[in-house]
Design a protein around this motif. Structure first.
Motif, PDB file in Angstrom:
ATOM      1  N   ILE A  66       0.875  -1.169   0.000  1.00 59.79           N
ATOM      2  CA  ILE A  66       0.000   0.000   0.000  1.00 59.79           C
ATOM      3  C   ILE A  66       0.911   1.217   0.000  1.00 59.79           C
ATOM      4  CG2 ILE A  66      -1.709   1.298   1.370  1.00 59.79           C
ATOM      5  CD1 ILE A  66      -1.422  -2.348   2.102  1.00 59.79           C
ATOM      6  N   ARG A  91      -2.738  -1.645  -4.929  1.00 61.40           N
ATOM      7  CA  ARG A  91      -2.976  -0.515  -4.027  1.00 61.40           C
ATOM      8  C   ARG A  91      -1.829   0.486  -3.991  1.00 61.40           C
ATOM      9  NH1 ARG A  91      -5.316  -4.781  -1.567  1.00 61.40           N
ATOM     10  NH2 ARG A  91      -7.514  -4.569  -1.000  1.00 61.40           N
ATOM     11  N   SER A 128      -5.815   7.885   4.708  1.00 63.85           N
ATOM     12  CA  SER A 128      -6.895   7.427   3.811  1.00 63.85           C
ATOM     13  C   SER A 128      -6.485   6.196   3.000  1.00 63.85           C
ATOM     14  CB  SER A 128      -7.326   8.566   2.865  1.00 63.85           C
ATOM     15  OG  SER A 128      -6.207   9.015   2.127  1.00 63.85           O
ATOM     16  N   ASP A 129      -5.178   5.847   3.003  1.00 68.71           N
ATOM     17  CA  ASP A 129      -4.739   4.611   2.316  1.00 68.71           C
ATOM     18  C   ASP A 129      -5.042   3.358   3.152  1.00 68.71           C
ATOM     19  OD1 ASP A 129      -3.704   6.027   0.146  1.00 68.71           O
ATOM     20  OD2 ASP A 129      -1.786   6.324   1.144  1.00 68.71           O
ATOM     21  N   LEU A 130      -5.268   3.543   4.457  1.00 69.82           N
ATOM     22  CA  LEU A 130      -5.594   2.391   5.321  1.00 69.82           C
ATOM     23  C   LEU A 130      -7.104   2.176   5.279  1.00 69.82           C
ATOM     24  CD1 LEU A 130      -3.299   3.060   8.428  1.00 69.82           C
ATOM     25  CD2 LEU A 130      -2.952   1.397   6.598  1.00 69.82           C
ATOM     26  N   THR A 131      -7.541   1.445   4.261  1.00 72.54           N
ATOM     27  CA  THR A 131      -8.983   1.305   4.026  1.00 72.54           C
ATOM     28  C   THR A 131      -9.531   0.032   4.676  1.00 72.54           C
ATOM     29  OG1 THR A 131      -8.386   0.306   1.907  1.00 72.54           O
ATOM     30  CG2 THR A 131      -8.995   2.629   1.888  1.00 72.54           C
ATOM     31  N   ASP A 132     -10.823   0.062   4.987  1.00 69.83           N
ATOM     32  CA  ASP A 132     -11.465  -1.051   5.708  1.00 69.83           C
ATOM     33  C   ASP A 132     -11.327  -2.389   4.987  1.00 69.83           C
ATOM     34  OD1 ASP A 132     -12.193   0.756   7.550  1.00 69.83           O
ATOM     35  OD2 ASP A 132     -14.354   0.715   7.128  1.00 69.83           O
ATOM     36  N   ASP A 133     -11.322  -2.366   3.650  1.00 69.57           N
ATOM     37  CA  ASP A 133     -11.289  -3.644   2.917  1.00 69.57           C
ATOM     38  C   ASP A 133     -10.010  -4.443   3.232  1.00 69.57           C
ATOM     39  OD1 ASP A 133     -10.057  -1.480   1.492  1.00 69.57           O
ATOM     40  OD2 ASP A 133      -9.685  -2.890  -0.130  1.00 69.57           O
ATOM     41  N   TRP A 159      -4.817   1.297  14.221  1.00 68.14           N
ATOM     42  CA  TRP A 159      -4.888   0.375  13.080  1.00 68.14           C
ATOM     43  C   TRP A 159      -4.603  -1.058  13.508  1.00 68.14           C
ATOM     44  CZ3 TRP A 159      -7.072  -0.174   8.649  1.00 68.14           C
ATOM     45  CH2 TRP A 159      -6.646  -1.158   7.765  1.00 68.14           C
TER      46      TRP A 159
END
Ligand code: ADP
Ligand code: MG
Length: 317
Positions: A66, A91, A128-133, A159
């Motif tokens: 990511i 990503r 914002s790069d640490l997304t729930d998916d 996180w």
């Protein structure tokens, strides 16, 4: 323990993406327009998470990075090279507003180096790069080089708690803190399953001079602690029901010592992490994890940079 075994990715990891340009020769740069000739140069993917992911993928593991690269030639090169190694780059964003990070290493004949670093994409990752998916797609989270990821400072505790709540396991290799302050690391340890510092980092974080006391102190916060000790090998520490357990990881170094030409130690620790976590996520005993880790580290010592010497899946016993 890990309840997330059937997810598409074994490991998710935010990356300090950059290229390393290594220029070799017994030459000290001189200003006033003086031109000097060098012996050689090499261009390599750089960044600790990048080297780690490349080795983990070459061992057959599924790892997604990511982060970001610039919309430039070095960004193209990084994306292509890591995809070829088998790393999931979906990503990694190509951003027009940044340039791909660059480490310019001037390497002398005796192996000593001077480095000039342009950060660019290295510290581009943001919250914002640490997304729930990611919490559903990854089985394990590896936190690499948090001190270089300046926009994510202060966000790792939250996180990692979310990763744990999602049934994931976790690991961390802080690498060195350029400010030598080590802020916020102690509070992460209880959320980490496998902690992989080198000796100097273990001392700095634990406040203990003696490496065995440092290992014991760090393990008392919860994780399996694996201290990387350069030519001395490595030592694992963890607390089990019967108290502290210590395992020495030097046997693989002795096995391969006779054929050990050390070109440079770039990425040795990151390749060690990849081998250790590949075996650990396959459910192997600590001794076997140390063995694969050491083989990966030693292989990378024999070639310039952190990537060229990496082991392939067929090399796993
Ligand atoms: N000179 C060396 N001889 C043999 N093994 C080495 C040498 N340098 C590094 N290693 C191996 O690489 C591992 C990681 O290297 P180390 O320098 O300790 O970590 P880091 O790169 O994170 O500082 C060590 O635990 C060891 O297994
Ligand atoms: Mg390291």
């Amino acid at each position: 323990m890990n309840q997330a075994i059937n997810r598409p990715l074994d490991i998710g990891c935010v990356a300090d993406l950059c290229v390393d340009l290594m220029v070799t020769g017994d030459v000290i740069p001189r200003f006033h327009q003086i031109e000097q000739l060098v012996d050689d140069y090499a261009l390599e993917p750089g960044g600790s998470a990048t080297i780690f992911a490349s080795q983990f993928a070459k061992l057959g593991g599924r790892v997604g990075l990511i982060g970001a690269v610039g919309a430039d030639a070095f960004g193209e090169y990084l994306t292509t090279a890591l995809q070829a190694a088998g790393v999931d780059m979906r990503r990694v964003q190509r951003r027009k507003a940044i340039k791909t990070g660059l480490g310019l290493h001037l390497v002398k004949d005796d192996g000593d180096r001077a480095t000039l670093t342009y950060l660019g994409s290295i510290d581009a990752p943001r919250l914002s790069d640490l997304t729930d998916d990611l919490l559903f797609e990854c089985r394990h989270w590896h936190l690499a080089s948090p001190f270089l990821l300046t926009n994510l400072r202060g966000h790792w505790k939250g996180w990692l708690e979310r990763c744990r709540a999602a049934g994931m396991t976790t690991s961390m290799d802080t690498n060195w803190d350029p400010e030598d302050r080590w802020e916020g690391i102690q509070e992460l340890l209880p959320l980490i399953d496998v902690f992989l510092p080198n000796e100097a980092e273990a001392r700095a974080i634990s406040g203990e001079e003696d490496v065995f006391r440092a290992g014991e102190r760090l393990a008392s916060s919860g994780p399996l602690v694996v201290i990387k000790r350069g030519s001395e090998g490595s030592t694992a520490f963890w607390t089990a029901e019967g108290g502290l357990r210590i395992v020495d990881g030097n046997s693989a170094i002795r096995d391969s010592q006779s054929a050990l030409p050390v070109v440079d130690a770039v990425g040795a620790g990151d390749n060690f992490d990849a081998g250790f976590l590949r075996a650990w996520l396959l459910g192997q005993e600590v001794e076997s994890c140390l063995h694969l880790a050491t083989r990966c580290a030693v292989a990378s010592l024999g070639a310039p940079g952190g990537i060229r010497g990496q082991l392939r899946e067929g090399a796993m016993e």
